[in-house]
Design a protein around this motif. Sequence first.
Motif, PDB file in Angstrom:
ATOM      1  N   GLY A 191       0.826  -1.199   0.000  1.00 40.68           N
ATOM      2  CA  GLY A 191       0.000   0.000   0.000  1.00 40.68           C
ATOM      3  C   GLY A 191       0.859   1.247   0.000  1.00 40.68           C
ATOM      4  O   GLY A 191       2.043   1.204   0.334  1.00 40.68           O
ATOM      5  N   GLN A 192       0.266   2.369  -0.339  1.00 41.83           N
ATOM      6  CA  GLN A 192       1.034   3.602  -0.504  1.00 41.83           C
ATOM      7  C   GLN A 192       0.287   4.777   0.109  1.00 41.83           C
ATOM      8  O   GLN A 192      -0.829   4.649   0.607  1.00 41.83           O
ATOM      9  N   ARG A 193       0.957   5.932   0.094  1.00 45.94           N
ATOM     10  CA  ARG A 193       0.317   7.176   0.491  1.00 45.94           C
ATOM     11  C   ARG A 193      -0.699   7.602  -0.556  1.00 45.94           C
ATOM     12  O   ARG A 193      -0.635   7.180  -1.709  1.00 45.94           O
ATOM     13  N   VAL A 241      -7.195   7.953   1.461  1.00 50.14           N
ATOM     14  CA  VAL A 241      -6.151   8.402   2.379  1.00 50.14           C
ATOM     15  C   VAL A 241      -5.056   7.338   2.391  1.00 50.14           C
ATOM     16  O   VAL A 241      -5.182   6.288   1.760  1.00 50.14           O
ATOM     17  N   ASP A 242      -3.963   7.617   3.103  1.00 52.33           N
ATOM     18  CA  ASP A 242      -2.853   6.673   3.139  1.00 52.33           C
ATOM     19  C   ASP A 242      -3.311   5.297   3.612  1.00 52.33           C
ATOM     20  O   ASP A 242      -4.145   5.179   4.509  1.00 52.33           O
ATOM     21  N   VAL A 243      -2.735   4.256   2.999  1.00 54.51           N
ATOM     22  CA  VAL A 243      -2.994   2.887   3.456  1.00 54.51           C
ATOM     23  C   VAL A 243      -2.132   2.654   4.693  1.00 54.51           C
ATOM     24  O   VAL A 243      -0.905   2.745   4.640  1.00 54.51           O
ATOM     25  N   GLU A 244      -2.772   2.342   5.814  1.00 52.61           N
ATOM     26  CA  GLU A 244      -2.080   2.255   7.100  1.00 52.61           C
ATOM     27  C   GLU A 244      -1.616   0.846   7.435  1.00 52.61           C
ATOM     28  O   GLU A 244      -0.579   0.647   8.070  1.00 52.61           O
ATOM     29  N   ALA A 245      -2.393  -0.167   7.034  1.00 51.86           N
ATOM     30  CA  ALA A 245      -2.040  -1.556   7.344  1.00 51.86           C
ATOM     31  C   ALA A 245      -2.542  -2.456   6.229  1.00 51.86           C
ATOM     32  O   ALA A 245      -3.534  -2.151   5.554  1.00 51.86           O
ATOM     33  N   VAL A 298      -7.426 -13.996   0.731  1.00 51.26           N
ATOM     34  CA  VAL A 298      -8.107 -12.731   1.025  1.00 51.26           C
ATOM     35  C   VAL A 298      -7.068 -11.700   1.430  1.00 51.26           C
ATOM     36  O   VAL A 298      -6.114 -12.010   2.141  1.00 51.26           O
ATOM     37  N   LEU A 299      -7.268 -10.477   0.957  1.00 50.13           N
ATOM     38  CA  LEU A 299      -6.384  -9.367   1.308  1.00 50.13           C
ATOM     39  C   LEU A 299      -7.166  -8.338   2.107  1.00 50.13           C
ATOM     40  O   LEU A 299      -8.277  -7.949   1.730  1.00 50.13           O
ATOM     41  N   VAL A 300      -6.582  -7.896   3.227  1.00 48.30           N
ATOM     42  CA  VAL A 300      -7.196  -6.881   4.070  1.00 48.30           C
ATOM     43  C   VAL A 300      -6.374  -5.599   3.981  1.00 48.30           C
ATOM     44  O   VAL A 300      -5.149  -5.626   4.152  1.00 48.30           O
ATOM     45  N   THR A 301      -7.017  -4.480   3.703  1.00 47.91           N
ATOM     46  CA  THR A 301      -6.341  -3.178   3.677  1.00 47.91           C
ATOM     47  C   THR A 301      -7.099  -2.214   4.574  1.00 47.91           C
ATOM     48  O   THR A 301      -8.332  -2.244   4.641  1.00 47.91           O
ATOM     49  N   ILE A 302      -6.368  -1.346   5.273  1.00 49.25           N
ATOM     50  CA  ILE A 302      -6.964  -0.388   6.201  1.00 49.25           C
ATOM     51  C   ILE A 302      -6.404   0.996   5.908  1.00 49.25           C
ATOM     52  O   ILE A 302      -5.186   1.177   5.817  1.00 49.25           O
ATOM     53  N   ALA A 336     -12.629  -0.283  10.928  1.00 43.60           N
ATOM     54  CA  ALA A 336     -11.824  -1.181  11.744  1.00 43.60           C
ATOM     55  C   ALA A 336     -11.703  -0.688  13.176  1.00 43.60           C
ATOM     56  O   ALA A 336     -11.761  -1.472  14.121  1.00 43.60           O
ATOM     57  N   PHE A 337     -11.551   0.639  13.354  1.00 41.79           N
ATOM     58  CA  PHE A 337     -11.391   1.192  14.708  1.00 41.79           C
ATOM     59  C   PHE A 337     -11.451   2.703  14.610  1.00 41.79           C
ATOM     60  O   PHE A 337     -10.725   3.312  13.824  1.00 41.79           O
ATOM     61  N   LYS A 338     -12.291   3.317  15.415  1.00 40.87           N
ATOM     62  CA  LYS A 338     -12.468   4.764  15.356  1.00 40.87           C
ATOM     63  C   LYS A 338     -11.678   5.506  16.425  1.00 40.87           C
ATOM     64  O   LYS A 338     -11.805   6.716  16.547  1.00 40.87           O
ATOM     65  N   GLY A 339     -10.836   4.775  17.171  1.00 44.45           N
ATOM     66  CA  GLY A 339     -10.163   5.397  18.290  1.00 44.45           C
ATOM     67  C   GLY A 339      -8.713   5.748  18.084  1.00 44.45           C
ATOM     68  O   GLY A 339      -8.053   6.191  19.014  1.00 44.45           O
ATOM     69  N   GLY A 340      -8.161   5.546  16.881  1.00 48.62           N
ATOM     70  CA  GLY A 340      -6.763   5.907  16.671  1.00 48.62           C
ATOM     71  C   GLY A 340      -6.046   4.978  15.706  1.00 48.62           C
ATOM     72  O   GLY A 340      -6.663   4.216  14.952  1.00 48.62           O
ATOM     73  N   HIS A 341      -4.726   5.027  15.765  1.00 48.07           N
ATOM     74  CA  HIS A 341      -3.845   4.364  14.805  1.00 48.07           C
ATOM     75  C   HIS A 341      -3.967   2.845  14.862  1.00 48.07           C
ATOM     76  O   HIS A 341      -4.166   2.262  15.931  1.00 48.07           O
ATOM     77  N   ILE A 342      -3.836   2.198  13.706  1.00 48.73           N
ATOM     78  CA  ILE A 342      -3.772   0.740  13.611  1.00 48.73           C
ATOM     79  C   ILE A 342      -2.378   0.350  13.149  1.00 48.73           C
ATOM     80  O   ILE A 342      -1.892   0.847  12.126  1.00 48.73           O
ATOM     81  N   CYS A 343      -1.729  -0.513  13.924  1.00 48.50           N
ATOM     82  CA  CYS A 343      -0.347  -0.900  13.629  1.00 48.50           C
ATOM     83  C   CYS A 343      -0.250  -2.082  12.673  1.00 48.50           C
ATOM     84  O   CYS A 343       0.742  -2.199  11.952  1.00 48.50           O
ATOM     85  N   GLY A 344      -1.236  -2.986  12.677  1.00 42.99           N
ATOM     86  CA  GLY A 344      -1.109  -4.143  11.814  1.00 42.99           C
ATOM     87  C   GLY A 344      -2.318  -5.046  11.844  1.00 42.99           C
ATOM     88  O   GLY A 344      -3.287  -4.839  12.583  1.00 42.99           O
ATOM     89  N   VAL A 345      -2.234  -6.083  10.991  1.00 42.68           N
ATOM     90  CA  VAL A 345      -3.271  -7.104  10.859  1.00 42.68           C
ATOM     91  C   VAL A 345      -2.591  -8.457  10.983  1.00 42.68           C
ATOM     92  O   VAL A 345      -1.529  -8.684  10.391  1.00 42.68           O
ATOM     93  N   ALA A 346      -3.179  -9.374  11.748  1.00 45.93           N
ATOM     94  CA  ALA A 346      -2.610 -10.707  11.935  1.00 45.93           C
ATOM     95  C   ALA A 346      -3.661 -11.750  11.576  1.00 45.93           C
ATOM     96  O   ALA A 346      -4.794 -11.695  12.068  1.00 45.93           O
ATOM     97  N   SER A 347      -3.292 -12.700  10.726  1.00 47.62           N
ATOM     98  CA  SER A 347      -4.203 -13.743  10.275  1.00 47.62           C
ATOM     99  C   SER A 347      -4.107 -14.960  11.182  1.00 47.62           C
ATOM    100  O   SER A 347      -3.004 -15.409  11.526  1.00 47.62           O
TER     101      SER A 347
END
Length: 632
Positions: free
Chosen positions: A68-70, A97-101, A110-114, A148-159
């Motif tokens: 993902g990119q900015r 907006v920027d892809v964060e995770a 399946v691919l998850v993008t946030i 995914a979450f309305k309270g702040g930054h997301i660092c990652g996704v784990a399958s």
Amino acid sequence: METTPQLYQVLGFEASCLTFLSEERFAIAAGRLVVEISLDTRQQRFIHHREAVTCLTHSFQQRLGASGQRAGTKWAEVLLWDSETLEVCATFSFHEVDVEAISFIQDGEVLVTIGSDRDRTMAIWPAARAGVFRAGRKDGAPLAVCSAFKGGHICGVASAPGGSELPLRFATYGAQHVKFWQSARSARLSAAIDGRRGAFGCEGPPKMVVCASWVARDRFVAGGSAGEIFFFHGSRAVRKMVFQPSPTACILPVRESLLVLHANGICTMLSSGQTIESDFSTLDGWPEARFRTQLVSGAGWKTDRLILSSKTHLVLIDLACGGLKAIRTCQVLASQPSFQVTAVAIHPAENCVYTGALDGVIRCYSGADLECLESRSLRASAGVTCLAVSSISGEESSAWLAVGCSDSTLSIMSEKTRHYVLRRTLSAKKAKLTCAKFSSVDMSGAHPLWLAVGTEDGCIHTFRFKEATCRASVYTGVHTGEETVTKVATLRGHEAPIFDICFADTLPCNFLLSADLSGKQLAFDVPMARRLPTLALVRDVPFCPWTAPVGWQIQGCWAGREPMKASFPRRFHEIVGRNSIAVTNSCSMEIFPFPCVKPPSIAPQRFEGPGAAISCLCFDTSSDSLIAASDT
């Protein structure tokens, strides 16, 4: 030029973007590039994004990678690519907006993008090779979309582990939360997914969950920013442990054990109720303490190899069957500054490159493979803003190394022995030193060597050396100051910060050209320390290599472009021996004929760089290579 320049090596990486592609290959993000690196040969291959890459992931089962990119002018694209050929299979344009995770789940089907918007919008895409990118959805649209979450930054996704025949299950984590997601049991790829916040217990969640890993379908381990380790059963934390007060860098399941690595380099292995600690910073091959920074993330290949990343280093650790008790090797794969690169200087006789950065470190790299030579690197008094290396006149002599800093300090030393001959603050107002150049060396010693240093307040300071080169075999550092180098004059006439200095390629060296960020160019008589009334007096004087951003020699390079601006300076560097000049244009570079008095009839060759504004540009004649450093 006879051939089109090709990008063949990138030095630099984003510490949090790292993944293995196979046992012998891994991928990192560097500006707008995804860089694949071979562990055996160090050869690199590239995938180009339109904007800077922010995250990447890989599926071994599907042999697919995704990055993902900015956000660009409209979309923050996600590229899906073949991890063997690096060919782009699909482009997903959804996030504004920027892809964060980003992460693959369900064995890569399946691919998850946030995205980084306020709602942390999460999109789920079918990504399996068979049936591929249009199954069960409208063309160009994700299979499911939710917050995914309305309270702040997301660092990652784990399958979660398990075959693709099982219901979808994964976790997202970040600011004070872990969230567990699953689909309906009857629908493996369903547009309806449910999310549940994880419960951390009475002590509450950590400030940030920075890494996490599944150890079983219902067992999850999360690491916090203060060193906490939480063990989840289902969606509830059943145990909390703290091994180190340092942030958790990565958590990796290894065989029947669990590796927990902290930012300070301490690694803890949990196995059958036993706890084994190992300090990686004591390993042979670990980065020197004066240059290293805290670990940020890591990636593992099965049970054998780890790659750990900090802001300054990539380190490969080869584990034996005994785990931490028998580490085979520890090797630094790459080294970079922790802050912006501001200066690059080519050694005139040896195949090496010096870089200066705002972290205050002058790093020396081998010109052959860009391996950092830490034994030849050193630390300055403040952030390095300019560098210059003089030529030499014999095998037993040493070049002079001049280092300018953001606190207006100039240091001159022997390049080989590191003995200082001068260390002085050039401006009472602490004006930053912006550029430095040495004149040509007279091999006979009949004519003096000159050094000119430009400053942010528009002054140019000139220095004359008693000897053109430093006799490294006999020099002990006893002779300093005016016995070796003398401050001659402060040249004035500029109102804006000095951008470039260029000495005449003559012996004796009598003239100096200077340009500031407003585009003003002046000429000076160096020995007489006076400003020349007109540039016409040096019109026929050779200046090689040409690096000035203004002048009749490069008028054609400015055709159709706005005049030089302080916020958008262009770098110029003559490609000696090829009648060409390289010119930067923000993130890209063009090759013009030289001299270029009028616009060329054929459009200049354009080369897209790594993806950030180019702050330094130079040409290495020994390797016939252009070296461009970005401001990241």
